[in-house]
Design an enzyme around this catalytic site. Sequence first.
Site, short mmCIF file in Angstrom:
data_model
loop_
_atom_site.label_atom_id
_atom_site.label_comp_id
_atom_site.label_asym_id
_atom_site.label_seq_id
_atom_site.Cartn_x
_atom_site.Cartn_y
_atom_site.Cartn_z
N ASP A 168 -90.40 108.94 -57.34
CA ASP A 168 -91.84 108.71 -57.27
C ASP A 168 -92.10 107.37 -56.58
O ASP A 168 -92.91 107.24 -55.66
CB ASP A 168 -92.37 108.70 -58.72
CG ASP A 168 -93.85 108.37 -58.81
OD1 ASP A 168 -94.61 108.78 -57.90
OD2 ASP A 168 -94.25 107.71 -59.79
N ASP A 176 -70.08 90.94 -41.83
CA ASP A 176 -69.91 92.28 -42.38
C ASP A 176 -71.11 93.17 -42.09
O ASP A 176 -71.50 93.98 -42.91
CB ASP A 176 -69.63 92.22 -43.88
CG ASP A 176 -70.68 91.44 -44.63
OD1 ASP A 176 -71.56 90.84 -43.97
OD2 ASP A 176 -70.63 91.43 -45.86
N HIS A 186 -98.34 114.16 -52.54
CA HIS A 186 -97.45 113.20 -53.20
C HIS A 186 -96.47 113.89 -54.17
O HIS A 186 -95.25 113.74 -54.00
CB HIS A 186 -98.27 112.11 -53.88
CG HIS A 186 -97.50 111.25 -54.83
ND1 HIS A 186 -96.47 110.43 -54.41
CD2 HIS A 186 -97.57 111.11 -56.17
CE1 HIS A 186 -95.96 109.81 -55.47
NE2 HIS A 186 -96.62 110.21 -56.54
N GLU A 245 -102.06 111.96 -66.62
CA GLU A 245 -102.86 110.75 -66.49
C GLU A 245 -104.07 110.95 -65.58
O GLU A 245 -105.15 110.46 -65.87
CB GLU A 245 -101.99 109.62 -65.93
CG GLU A 245 -102.80 108.33 -65.81
CD GLU A 245 -101.91 107.11 -65.69
OE1 GLU A 245 -100.92 107.04 -66.44
OE2 GLU A 245 -102.22 106.26 -64.86
N ASP A 246 -103.87 111.67 -64.48
CA ASP A 246 -104.95 111.75 -63.49
C ASP A 246 -105.94 112.89 -63.72
O ASP A 246 -107.01 112.90 -63.13
CB ASP A 246 -104.35 111.90 -62.07
CG ASP A 246 -103.60 110.65 -61.66
OD1 ASP A 246 -103.72 109.63 -62.39
OD2 ASP A 246 -102.89 110.67 -60.63
MN MN Z 1 -96.67 109.49 -58.62
#
Ligand code: MN
Length: 743
Positions: free
Chosen positions: A149, A269, A56, A84-85
Amino acid sequence: MDTIDNKEFEGIQKILDVIEKSDKHYDIEKIERAYLYAKALHEGQFRVSGEPYISHPIAVAEIVTSLGLDTDSICAAFLHDTVEDCPDKTNLDIIRSRFGDDVAMLVDGLTKMKVINVEDKEEQNMENIRKMLLAMSKDIRVIFIKLCDRLHNMRTLGVKKDHKRRITALETMHVYAPLAHRLGMQRIKQELENLALSYLDPIGYEEVSKDIEKKYGQNQNFIENTRAYVSEKLAEYHINFTLEGRVKTVYSIYRKMFKQSKSFDEIYDFYAIRIIVDTELECYTSLGIIHELFKSIPGRFKDYISTPKPNMYQSLHTTVIGRDGIPFEVQIRTRDMHHVAEYGIAAHWKYKSGEKSKEDIDKKLSWISKLIDTENAAIDTEDFMHALKIDIFSDETFVFTPKGDVIALPQGSTLIDFAYAIHSEIGNKMVGAKINGMIAPIDRVPQTGEIIEIITSSSSKGPSRDWLKIVKTSEARTKIRQWFKKEKKAENIRIGMAEIDKILAGFRIRPTDAQKQEIIAAASKRIGMKEPEDLFNAIGYNGVAMTKVISKIKSEYDRVVKPDEQVIPTEAEQVQTKPSKKIRSNSGIVVDGEYGCEVKFAKCCNPLPGDDIIGFVTKGYGISVHKCDCPNVLEGRKNPDNADRWIQCEWDNESVSSLDAGKSLYEVVLQVYAENDIMLIANVTTALADMKVSLLSINTKKRTDTDIIINLTVGCKNIEHYHSIISRLRAINHVHSITRGFS
Ligand code: MN
């Protein structure tokens, strides 16, 4: 050494490829370190799909690189989820020591930007959330990385649980796609919208995709072919142009079909080309060429050059039928107009609320514009960094309620302002407040992103008078005054009486009680209060300016207490002797000798100053003013029932000439009969532009094989101006005649 799988290798390779091809400077060693550090931290973590988690951040870094962002942004993209992780392995301080202040600041911004719940929010709140995100990310790069992200998360959303998917898609649709739009990142915006829609309404998405496939599936090369054909023709006229083509996205068609309830066949259009040229004249010339090449669809021409949209957008729009009978939209504008079209919305949004100069903001937006210009990746990163660190969205503060709503407050607002912004009862019963769960003084100025909780008590005795000096917003001040006016009349009166006593005590001679009463009664009347008591009350709740009270009391004192001296007429008497001012109508019409009547100009004949005019008294809509020779007048006057409703009108020449030029324009409809020629429309519009005549609408009608009628609505000052416009237009080649009004 860490293992590296194929997909991972490919991702990194793509990033290195972009960097290699770019002529900007990158710190490849630093980028590599960021990648390896992130990889080590996320080791052993997996995405819901089963892939190693590092896939990721690599994908996000890849999108960030492709946008042309700098070294620190790429590093932050690799590291954006680590704090955070992986809290047991790293933190901001470690990141700062390894990668510097900027990377740490970007990672911090990205970490904080997670807590927003958009479920069941109103549009106003969505707007506040968007603005708050901009304000929170002190550096605009945070938003860019966040959008990358989000894009990758949306691309891989399929594997997540249903409820989680819905929330993410909603947030994307209502917060992130509009942000991308505002920052001019059209491609990212469109992909976000399409992906979000495919989760939010899979059936509708599928339906529209099928319709597109059915109708346009076989015409894959339509845009390419049309572009080639148009390019060739434009080149013959030696116009310096850029041609862009686009196919409408599933989401934008879906919107049209379901929000404006149009059928798929009414969408003209789906395909569009955009012609960007150097000058306004070339816009009209190109329009002439397009109309010569293709049959136009009536009613689809719009001239936003002479009449720009409120957001400053300028362009010519027309829809024509291409070969194979496929309709497509053509937008024509100059390069300057194109710039405003791409970034003008953000600019405009800022102009409305900020005090910063236009140049200031343009400068900042031009950095953003360069940043997202992926075709031309030449950005001076150094300058870019510094320019964007300045917070361009700083005149509002955005705070959360405990429920997660976002409230926008003017910069400098206190917790008391916040309480009154929620509800006047909350303000009136406020006894304290918490910021992020901690008790804070109520005069504290909260910062963007903080969660504010107001503590109320039913035993509260109401606001304090001191609050009036503390609050920043007029809303809070008004509500506090209202409370005092209603709840504290006796106290207000006491305060008011004491204030007036203080004023009177300051004078040289003390007035007697009778004089005092006379002074106060007279002053009250002059301030607009019925009774002295009302004046006392108003002073008590701050409902009247004290300077006004002092000056009126003083002048009444002078009148009452100095009987020996020469009587000087008071201000009030002086005012009365002045001749009453003649009130002029702002329409510039005198109706039966009266000024200031409510009039409107009849659309059938659009009278101009200088025309002979007559009025018709309508039922409830004022007086409708026509030209005397208007066919409707000639016909209408034959009806004896309405005889007394026709009323004499004349132009108030003084008023008409004193109005400023911008307001004194009258609409006039012209019909130009002419032989059709490729330059005709360009010549007509150029002539008008030369004369600075504003063109309000233009459309053309075929009359015979060779002749057309151009219907023009223009802004005209008066009958002389009208004649000068006509004679100029008559001089144009191929123009036979011109008539006024509709035939
Ligand atoms: Mn992320």
